[in-house]
Design a protein around this motif. Structure first.
Motif, PDB file in Angstrom:
ATOM      1  N   LEU A 312     -19.243  19.024 -56.785  1.00 30.95           N
ATOM      2  CA  LEU A 312     -18.480  19.499 -55.632  1.00 30.95           C
ATOM      3  C   LEU A 312     -18.642  18.490 -54.504  1.00 30.95           C
ATOM      4  O   LEU A 312     -19.776  18.134 -54.160  1.00 30.95           O
ATOM      5  N   PRO A 313     -17.526  18.013 -53.947  1.00 36.80           N
ATOM      6  CA  PRO A 313     -17.641  17.047 -52.840  1.00 36.80           C
ATOM      7  C   PRO A 313     -18.454  17.644 -51.692  1.00 36.80           C
ATOM      8  O   PRO A 313     -18.341  18.833 -51.371  1.00 36.80           O
ATOM      9  N   ASP A 314     -19.277  16.819 -51.097  1.00 34.62           N
ATOM     10  CA  ASP A 314     -20.116  17.291 -49.988  1.00 34.62           C
ATOM     11  C   ASP A 314     -19.251  17.894 -48.880  1.00 34.62           C
ATOM     12  O   ASP A 314     -19.600  18.934 -48.300  1.00 34.62           O
ATOM     13  N   THR A 315     -18.122  17.228 -48.587  1.00 31.96           N
ATOM     14  CA  THR A 315     -17.261  17.731 -47.512  1.00 31.96           C
ATOM     15  C   THR A 315     -16.727  19.123 -47.834  1.00 31.96           C
ATOM     16  O   THR A 315     -16.558  19.955 -46.937  1.00 31.96           O
ATOM     17  N   TYR A 316     -16.466  19.353 -49.127  1.00 31.85           N
ATOM     18  CA  TYR A 316     -15.978  20.674 -49.526  1.00 31.85           C
ATOM     19  C   TYR A 316     -17.071  21.719 -49.325  1.00 31.85           C
ATOM     20  O   TYR A 316     -16.820  22.799 -48.774  1.00 31.85           O
ATOM     21  N   GLU A 317     -18.289  21.417 -49.767  1.00 29.89           N
ATOM     22  CA  GLU A 317     -19.380  22.368 -49.611  1.00 29.89           C
ATOM     23  C   GLU A 317     -19.622  22.685 -48.135  1.00 29.89           C
ATOM     24  O   GLU A 317     -19.842  23.837 -47.759  1.00 29.89           O
ATOM     25  N   ILE A 318     -19.576  21.644 -47.319  1.00 30.55           N
ATOM     26  CA  ILE A 318     -19.791  21.842 -45.883  1.00 30.55           C
ATOM     27  C   ILE A 318     -18.673  22.687 -45.291  1.00 30.55           C
ATOM     28  O   ILE A 318     -18.905  23.557 -44.445  1.00 30.55           O
ATOM     29  N   GLY A 319     -17.432  22.418 -45.757  1.00 29.50           N
ATOM     30  CA  GLY A 319     -16.307  23.194 -45.255  1.00 29.50           C
ATOM     31  C   GLY A 319     -16.433  24.670 -45.588  1.00 29.50           C
ATOM     32  O   GLY A 319     -16.054  25.540 -44.788  1.00 29.50           O
ATOM     33  N   GLN A 320     -16.971  24.951 -46.774  1.00 26.39           N
ATOM     34  CA  GLN A 320     -17.152  26.332 -47.192  1.00 26.39           C
ATOM     35  C   GLN A 320     -18.332  26.995 -46.486  1.00 26.39           C
ATOM     36  O   GLN A 320     -18.331  28.188 -46.219  1.00 26.39           O
ATOM     37  N   ASN A 321     -19.342  26.182 -46.171  1.00 26.24           N
ATOM     38  CA  ASN A 321     -20.550  26.727 -45.533  1.00 26.24           C
ATOM     39  C   ASN A 321     -21.097  25.700 -44.548  1.00 26.24           C
ATOM     40  O   ASN A 321     -21.953  24.882 -44.891  1.00 26.24           O
ATOM     41  N   LEU A 324     -24.730  24.230 -44.082  1.00 24.30           N
ATOM     42  CA  LEU A 324     -25.332  23.238 -44.967  1.00 24.30           C
ATOM     43  C   LEU A 324     -25.411  21.860 -44.313  1.00 24.30           C
ATOM     44  O   LEU A 324     -26.055  20.958 -44.849  1.00 24.30           O
ATOM     45  N   ASP A 325     -24.758  21.733 -43.167  1.00 21.35           N
ATOM     46  CA  ASP A 325     -24.792  20.469 -42.412  1.00 21.35           C
ATOM     47  C   ASP A 325     -25.082  20.822 -40.950  1.00 21.35           C
ATOM     48  O   ASP A 325     -24.216  20.767 -40.084  1.00 21.35           O
ATOM     49  N   CYS A 326     -26.331  21.177 -40.684  1.00 16.91           N
ATOM     50  CA  CYS A 326     -26.659  21.743 -39.376  1.00 16.91           C
ATOM     51  C   CYS A 326     -26.458  20.758 -38.233  1.00 16.91           C
ATOM     52  O   CYS A 326     -26.210  21.158 -37.099  1.00 16.91           O
ATOM     53  N   ASP A 327     -26.549  19.449 -38.514  1.00 14.05           N
ATOM     54  CA  ASP A 327     -26.380  18.472 -37.438  1.00 14.05           C
ATOM     55  C   ASP A 327     -24.964  17.896 -37.382  1.00 14.05           C
ATOM     56  O   ASP A 327     -24.684  16.960 -36.628  1.00 14.05           O
ATOM     57  N   ASN A 328     -24.047  18.459 -38.191  1.00 16.39           N
ATOM     58  CA  ASN A 328     -22.627  18.101 -38.144  1.00 16.39           C
ATOM     59  C   ASN A 328     -22.374  16.598 -38.290  1.00 16.39           C
ATOM     60  O   ASN A 328     -21.503  16.020 -37.629  1.00 16.39           O
ATOM     61  N   ASP A 329     -23.125  15.953 -39.171  1.00 18.28           N
ATOM     62  CA  ASP A 329     -22.915  14.524 -39.386  1.00 18.28           C
ATOM     63  C   ASP A 329     -22.155  14.241 -40.677  1.00 18.28           C
ATOM     64  O   ASP A 329     -22.028  13.096 -41.103  1.00 18.28           O
ATOM     65  N   GLY A 330     -21.622  15.319 -41.313  1.00 21.20           N
ATOM     66  CA  GLY A 330     -20.842  15.157 -42.532  1.00 21.20           C
ATOM     67  C   GLY A 330     -21.680  14.977 -43.777  1.00 21.20           C
ATOM     68  O   GLY A 330     -21.133  14.750 -44.860  1.00 21.20           O
ATOM     69  N   LEU A 331     -22.994  15.072 -43.652  1.00 24.09           N
ATOM     70  CA  LEU A 331     -23.879  14.919 -44.796  1.00 24.09           C
ATOM     71  C   LEU A 331     -24.622  16.227 -45.036  1.00 24.09           C
ATOM     72  O   LEU A 331     -25.074  16.891 -44.090  1.00 24.09           O
ATOM     73  N   GLU A 336     -29.919  14.647 -47.097  1.00 30.53           N
ATOM     74  CA  GLU A 336     -30.609  13.830 -46.103  1.00 30.53           C
ATOM     75  C   GLU A 336     -32.120  13.964 -46.260  1.00 30.53           C
ATOM     76  O   GLU A 336     -32.860  12.975 -46.179  1.00 30.53           O
ATOM     77  N   ILE A 337     -32.567  15.186 -46.489  1.00 36.28           N
ATOM     78  CA  ILE A 337     -34.001  15.433 -46.648  1.00 36.28           C
ATOM     79  C   ILE A 337     -34.524  14.785 -47.932  1.00 36.28           C
ATOM     80  O   ILE A 337     -35.630  14.216 -47.954  1.00 36.28           O
ATOM     81  N   ALA A 338     -33.723  14.850 -49.015  1.00 39.43           N
ATOM     82  CA  ALA A 338     -34.144  14.251 -50.285  1.00 39.43           C
ATOM     83  C   ALA A 338     -34.335  12.747 -50.137  1.00 39.43           C
ATOM     84  O   ALA A 338     -35.266  12.167 -50.711  1.00 39.43           O
TER      85      ALA A 338
END
Length: 487
Positions: A312-321, A324-331, A336-338
Motif C-alpha cells: 500500500l503506498p505510504d501516501t494512501y495509508e496516510i490519506g486513510q489514517n 500515521l504521519d503525526c508530523d505531516n511530512d508525508g512519511l 521514520e522510526i525504523a
C-alpha cells in the motif's frame, strides 16, 4: 498499326512509310498526330523516346508539362555598352533539375552593322561565343536578337551551383554612345515543375516517385512522406522517417491514450509519464488494470513509496489514517522510526517530536528531547526521582536551589549537606538570610546572636553581607528577612 505509338490518340501514318506519325518526323510535328505540349516544334513522343524529356508515369505527357510553370528572368537594359568594356550579369537561385528547354536570349541596340562589330558571350567562364558577326544593325528600332536553347543536361551543368554567369564584351569598334537608347539585355526563359508536384525538388514528379517506390508514401496519398514531415502536414515525432499515422496503422507503434501522439514520443519528452519504465504510459497502465492506483492520483502504486512493504503506498495509508504521519511530512512515522530509532527515544511508537508538540510539558527545557528520555539516559538529571528534570524545577521555583549551585536543596541535603533542623534546606542558606538559630523564623533570638558577635572579624556565623566583620550591614540583612521564612 494504330495504337502502338502510345501518343494518346489514334496513330496514323500520313506518309505511308510504315512508321506511325508519332515516331516519324521527330524534327517536326507538322503532318503528324504527335502532341507538342511544350510547343518547341518537336513531338512529345519523340522527345520522350530520345530521352530529351522524361515521362516517369508513362502517360505520354512529359513530366515538365504536367503542371509546369514558365520562368522568365530578365537583366533589364544594361547601358552604356561597347568599346571593349565587359559586362557580367548573374542569374541566381536557379533550379536546373526542374527545367526543360531553357533558352538564353541576348538583345542589343548598339553599333553592330559591320563585320568588325560584334559581341563575345561567355557562359560561366566557358569558351566565347561570337554573336552579331554579320547580322547586326546600327541602333535598330527592334533589338537585334540572338538566342541559344540548351538541353536539360547542358543547363544542369551550367547552373549546377544555382547561378548562371553571362559575360558580354563588345569589340573595340563598337561605340558605347552612338545609340541614344542603346544597351544590351539578357533574358533566361524556361519551364519548371511547381513544388506542388515535385515537393522534394529533385526534378521528378511526386506521383512517379511514390509509384516506383523510390520514396516512401505509407499513407498512399501520392506525396512523399518526407515532404509531409518537412512541411508539418504530418508528424514523425520519433524522427524515424515514417509517419506516425502509418506506424499506428501498422501496429508498430502505440497511442494508448488516443491523443494522436505516439506513446514512445510522449515518454521520451517526459519520462515521468512512464514511472515504471515499462514503455507504457502510466495512465494506460492504470486504465488497463496492469497497474493499481489506490489513491487515484494518476501514478501507479509501484512507483509510490511503500516504506513498510505492505503493498500500500505510504501516501494512501496516510490519506486513510492521518495519525500515521503525526508530523505531516508525508512519511509514515513507523518507517521514520525504523530508519532512525532515536526519533522515538521511549520506543512507544510515536515520534518524540509529535509527543512534544501535543504536550509541551514533556520537554520542559525545550531542547527537543523528551524529559523522560533524558532522565532515563542520565538519572542524575532528576536527583529526587520525581520524573521532572531538576533544571526545570529550579527554573520554575528558584528557591528550591537556595545556594544556586544548580542542584536541588533536597538533593544536597540527601547527599550530606548540613541540615541541623531537618527542614530540607541547607543550614548555610538559612544562616545567609539571618536565621541564626535555625528555628525557621528571623526574630529576636537571631538578633541577639548577631549582636553578641558585633565587631568580630571573620565570625563563623552572622556575616550576612559577607564583608568579613559583624556590623551594620549584617543588621540590615537580618532585619530585611524579619519574620517566618518559606523555602
Amino acid at each position: 498499326a494504330p495504337g502502338t505509338c502510345g501518343c494518346g490518340v489514334a496513330d496514323t501514318d500520313s506518309d505511308n512509310d510504315g512508321i506511325p506519325d508519332c515516331t516519324d518526323n521527330c524534327d517536326t510535328v507538322a503532318n503528324s498526330d504527335q502532341r507538342d505540349c511544350n510547343a518547341n516544334g518537336i513531338g512529345d513522343a519523340c522527345e520522350i523516346a530520345s530521352g530529351a524529356l522524361a515521362d516517369c508515369d508513362a502517360d505520354g505527357v512529359p513530366n515538365i508539362c504536367e503542371g509546369a510553370q514558365a520562368v522568365a528572368l530578365d537583366s533589364g537594359l544594361i547601358a552604356p555598352f561597347g568599346a571593349g568594356a565587359p559586362v557580367t550579369y548573374e542569374f541566381a537561385s536557379l533550379v536546373p533539375q526542374f527545367v526543360t528547354t531553357p533558352r538564353l536570349i541576348v538583345e542589343a541596340i548598339s553599333d553592330l552593322n559591320t563585320a568588325s562589330e560584334f559581341i563575345a558571350v561567355t557562359l560561366d567562364d566557358g569558351a566565347p561565343i561570337y554573336i552579331f558577326l554579320n547580322d547586326g544593325s546600327d541602333c535598330p528600332t527592334t533589338p537585334d536578337t540572338w538566342s541559344r536553347t540548351f538541353t536539360a543536361a547542358e543547363f544542369a551543368a551550367l547552373a549546377a551551383d544555382g547561378v548562371l554567369r553571362v559575360n558580354l564584351v563588345a569589340s573595340g569598334t563598337v561605340s558605347s554612345t552612338q545609340c541614344p537608347n542603346g544597351g544590351v539585355r539578357v533574358r533566361l526563359v524556361y519551364e519548371a515543375l511547381p513544388a506542388s508536384s515535385d515537393c522534394n525538388g529533385n526534378g521528378l514528379l511526386d506521383s512517379c516517385e511514390t509509384a516506383s517506390g523510390t520514396v516512401t508514401d505509407c499513407n498512399n496519398d501520392d506525396v512523399p512522406d518526407a515532404c509531409q514531415i518537412a512541411a508539418g502536414t504530418a508528424t514523425d515525432c520519433n524522427l524515424n522517417g515514417i509517419l506516425d499515422l502509418c506506424e499506428l496503422n501498422a501496429g508498430t507503434a502505440q497511442d494508448c491514450d488516443n491523443d494522436s501522439v505516439l506513446d514512445a514520443c510522449e515518454i521520451a519528452a517526459n519520462p515521468a509519464l512512464d514511472c515504471n519504465s515499462n514503455g507504457v504510459l502510466d495512465s494506460c497502465d492504470i486504465a488497463e488494470g496492469t497497474s493499481n492506483d489506490v489513491d487515484g492520483n494518476g501514478i501507479p502504486d509501484e512507483c509510490k513509496s511503500d516504506c513498510d512493504g505492505n503493498n500500500l503506498p505510504d501516501t494512501y495509508e496516510i490519506g486513510q489514517n492521518p495519525s500515521l504521519d503525526c508530523d505531516n511530512d508525508g512519511l509514515l512515522d513507523r518507517c521514520e522510526i525504523a530508519v532512525n530509532p532515536a526519533l522515538d527515544c521511549d520506543s512507544n511508537g510515536t515520534l518524540d517530536s509529535c509527543e512534544i508538540t501535543s504536550s509541551p510539558s514533556f520537554d520542559c527545557n525545550e531542547n527537543g528531547l523528551l524529559d523522560r528520555c533524558e532522565i532515563a539516559a542520565n538519572p542524575a538529571l532528576d536527583c529526587d526521582s520525581n520524573g521532572e528534570l531538576d533544571s526545570c524545577e529550579i527554573t520554575s521555583n528558584p528557591s528550591s536551589d537556595c545556594d544556586e549551585n544548580s542542584r536541588l536543596d533536597v538533593c544536597d541535603v540527601a547527599s550530606g549537606t548540613e541540615d541541623e533542623n531537618s527542614n530540607g534546606v541547607p543550614d548555610t542558606c538559612e544562616f545567609a538570610v539571618g536565621d541564626l538559630d535555625l528555628d525557621g523564623t528571623v526574630g529576636a533570638a537571631d538578633l541577639a546572636v548577631l549582636l553578641s558577635f558585633w565587631g568580630f572579624p571573620s565570625p563563623p556565623i552572622g556575616d550576612l553581607d559577607e564583608d568579613g566583620v559583624i556590623g551594620g550591614g549584617d543588621l540590615s540583612v537580618l532585619l530585611s528577612s524579619w519574620g517566618p521564612l518559606s523555602w
